[in-house]
Write an enzyme that holds these catalytic residues in place. Structure first.
Site, PDB file in Angstrom:
ATOM      1  N   SER A  63      45.395  41.951  44.622  1.00 50.15           N
ATOM      2  CA  SER A  63      45.908  41.945  45.985  1.00 50.15           C
ATOM      3  C   SER A  63      47.016  42.980  46.112  1.00 50.15           C
ATOM      4  CB  SER A  63      46.455  40.559  46.336  1.00 50.15           C
ATOM      5  OG  SER A  63      47.241  40.600  47.510  1.00 50.15           O
ATOM      6  N   GLU A  96      31.753  38.605  45.649  1.00 48.81           N
ATOM      7  CA  GLU A  96      31.792  38.515  47.106  1.00 48.81           C
ATOM      8  C   GLU A  96      30.954  39.610  47.745  1.00 48.81           C
ATOM      9  OE1 GLU A  96      36.219  36.445  47.488  1.00 48.81           O
ATOM     10  OE2 GLU A  96      35.970  38.574  47.913  1.00 48.81           O
ATOM     11  N   LYS A 120      47.127  37.552  42.104  1.00 50.02           N
ATOM     12  CA  LYS A 120      45.721  37.391  42.484  1.00 50.02           C
ATOM     13  C   LYS A 120      44.770  38.171  41.568  1.00 50.02           C
ATOM     14  CE  LYS A 120      44.270  35.515  45.542  1.00 50.02           C
ATOM     15  NZ  LYS A 120      44.112  36.002  46.919  1.00 50.02           N
ATOM     16  N   HIS A 168      24.604  18.455  47.357  1.00 51.98           N
ATOM     17  CA  HIS A 168      25.514  18.414  48.508  1.00 51.98           C
ATOM     18  C   HIS A 168      26.929  18.834  48.132  1.00 51.98           C
ATOM     19  CE1 HIS A 168      22.354  16.145  50.614  1.00 51.98           C
ATOM     20  NE2 HIS A 168      22.265  15.426  49.502  1.00 51.98           N
TER      21      HIS A 168
END
Length: 458
Positions: free
Chosen positions: A278, A291, A284, A157
């Site tokens: 970025s 992804e 970043k 969970h």
């Protein structure tokens, strides 16, 4: 209608709108190598049964091989008016060797020819995907050496649950990928059945030898029913499902690693070569590769759904709807192969942040279950032990300390059987060592599994 292999009964040319709408050569040209292989085997069989002379066979085979080489070199001109890759190759052959080329299609139809080429392509793709899965497994097994002895939190969970060895975690992915490889192997057996020679739908009167063709092309068997032969794409749907399952496993892995790379988790550092930055935030380092693996799984899932919808209501035998199957399968295979090619070096090059993990490993009471089972071993019923340890966890939470930091009096207040030996099972290192069952994260069990995987992946 001279460009059409079926134009004899037609009085009007094909409307250009239909010609553009119905062509498939723009995407099925990638079947050219399989089409050449299938046609070469078919020609040799026709010569063996006396339909072609040996000279005619050699002319056809030589012509097909040269056409295949030209396509591979990018010098072959495909014509949309010839509809598909199969007719482009056959027409080129006829233009080069004359009427002998017109004999090649004896004893077959485009229906069984397309199915044969598609099965050959899928078989080749299965072998490529299997090799990529094996490479990814090797990358995970290699990590068991790099991260030997490291302990990470296991989650259910998405909440901290129990401690596990990092090596145990890596091998979990090996198991998933092995089942994917097993599914591929199982699928390959059903793909690897020869449909060629069943012709349009009822067979042929020509005395062909289908077994000879099957042997030359490496098929394990022969499709037994001519109506079934070219009407079904269950072999393609099964392959698409296996690719979908692989994509889902990769997506789950990518999601977990995306979390692990966050500042909040701080478990993992990806190689800079597999991250991007970025355009506005200079600090970043984004896990774009992961992804995209996660995102591209949606394409594979969608392709499977398209194929299911495409085939759900088709009557026997062949229907032109089936032209729409190839782009979906091609895209799924390309997508999964690309994801697997990226995944292996990412797994191999990532760094487990052992110090960061170790600094917070005691948070979450990961040894609570081990303590409960310690009580069970002393004769306390499981439900009773569960309740008692739950209360001890509550006590530790109020004191903002680990279970191992509680004084002995708190343990003895929970149950009279608890003595100083309770501290022997507390702490993540002792908890990991306390596991005994086969398949557990016990260091000896994990070492056995690592050795097994090294042997499997030789």
């Amino acid at each position: 209608m001279s460009d059409k292999p079926w134009g004899g009964a037609f009085e009007q040319p094909t409307d250009q709108l239909l010609e553009q709408f119905s062509e498939s050569v723009s995407f099925d040209r990638r079947l050219y190598a399989q089409d050449v292989r299938g046609s070469v085997a078919h020609a040799r069989m026709l010569a063996a049964v006396g339909v072609l002379t040996d000279t005619e066979r050699d002319q056809i085979v030589d012509g097909l091989v040269k056409i295949g080489e030209e396509i591979a070199a990018g010098t072959f001109e495909f014509k949309t008016s010839l509809e598909d890759v199969h007719m482009n190759i056959e027409r080129a052959l006829t233009e080069r060797i004359g009427d002998v080329g017109r004999k090649l299609h004896t004893g077959r139809s485009r229906n069984d020819q397309v199915s044969t080429d598609f099965r050959l392509w899928i078989r080749d793709s299965i072998d490529r995907v299997d090799g990529l899965l094996k490479n990814l497994q090797r990358a995970f097994v290699h990590r068991t050496t790099l991260d030997e002895g490291a302990i990470v939190p296991g989650y259910t969970h998405l909440q901290r649950a129990q401690p596990v060895l990092a090596a145990h975690y890596w091998l979990a992915y090996c198991e998933k990928l092995q089942r994917d490889r097993q599914r591929l192997a199982d699928c390959r057996g059903r793909v690897n059945q020869l449909p060629l020679g069943t012709a349009a739908l009822a067979g042929t009167t020509i005395p062909i030898d289908r077994q000879m063709v099957a042997d030359e092309l490496g098929f394990e068997g022969i499709v037994a029913n001519s109506l079934d032969s070219s009407s079904d794409r269950d072999f393609a749907l099964e392959f698409a499902y296996v690719l979908t399952q692989i994509a889902l496993h990769l997506s789950s892995w990518a999601e977990e690693w995306i979390l692990w790379c966050t500042t909040e988790f701080n478990f993992l550092k990806l190689p800079d070569a597999f991250c991007t930055g970025s355009s506005i935030m200079p600090q970043k380092k984004n896990p774009d590769g992961l992804e995209l693996v996660r995102g591209k799984s949606a394409r594979v899932v969608g392709n499977l759904q398209s194929l299911i919808t495409l085939t759900k209501g088709l009557p026997l035998a062949y229907n032109r709807d089936l032209q729409e199957d190839k782009e979906r399968v091609f895209d799924s295979a390309d997508t999964v192969e690309a994801c697997l090619e990226l995944a292996a070096p990412m797994v191999a090059g990532a760094q487990l942040k052992r110090e960061s993990i170790a600094a917070g490993i005691d948070r979450g009471y990961l040894d609570a279950t081990t303590l409960m089972e310690y009580l069970i071993a002393a004769g306390v019923p499981q439900r009773t032990a569960h309740e008692l340890i739950g209360k001890l966890v509550g006590t530790a939470m109020k004191a903002d300390c680990r279970l191992a930091d509680l004084p002995l009096k708190d343990f003895q207040a929970a149950h009279e059987s608890l003595d100083e030996s309770v501290y022997d099972v507390l702490g993540v290192e002792r908890a990991v060592e306390a596991f005994k069952s086969f398949g557990s994260t016990n260091p000896d069990r994990v070492a056995e599994q690592v050795a097994t995987w090294h042997e499997k992946l030789k």
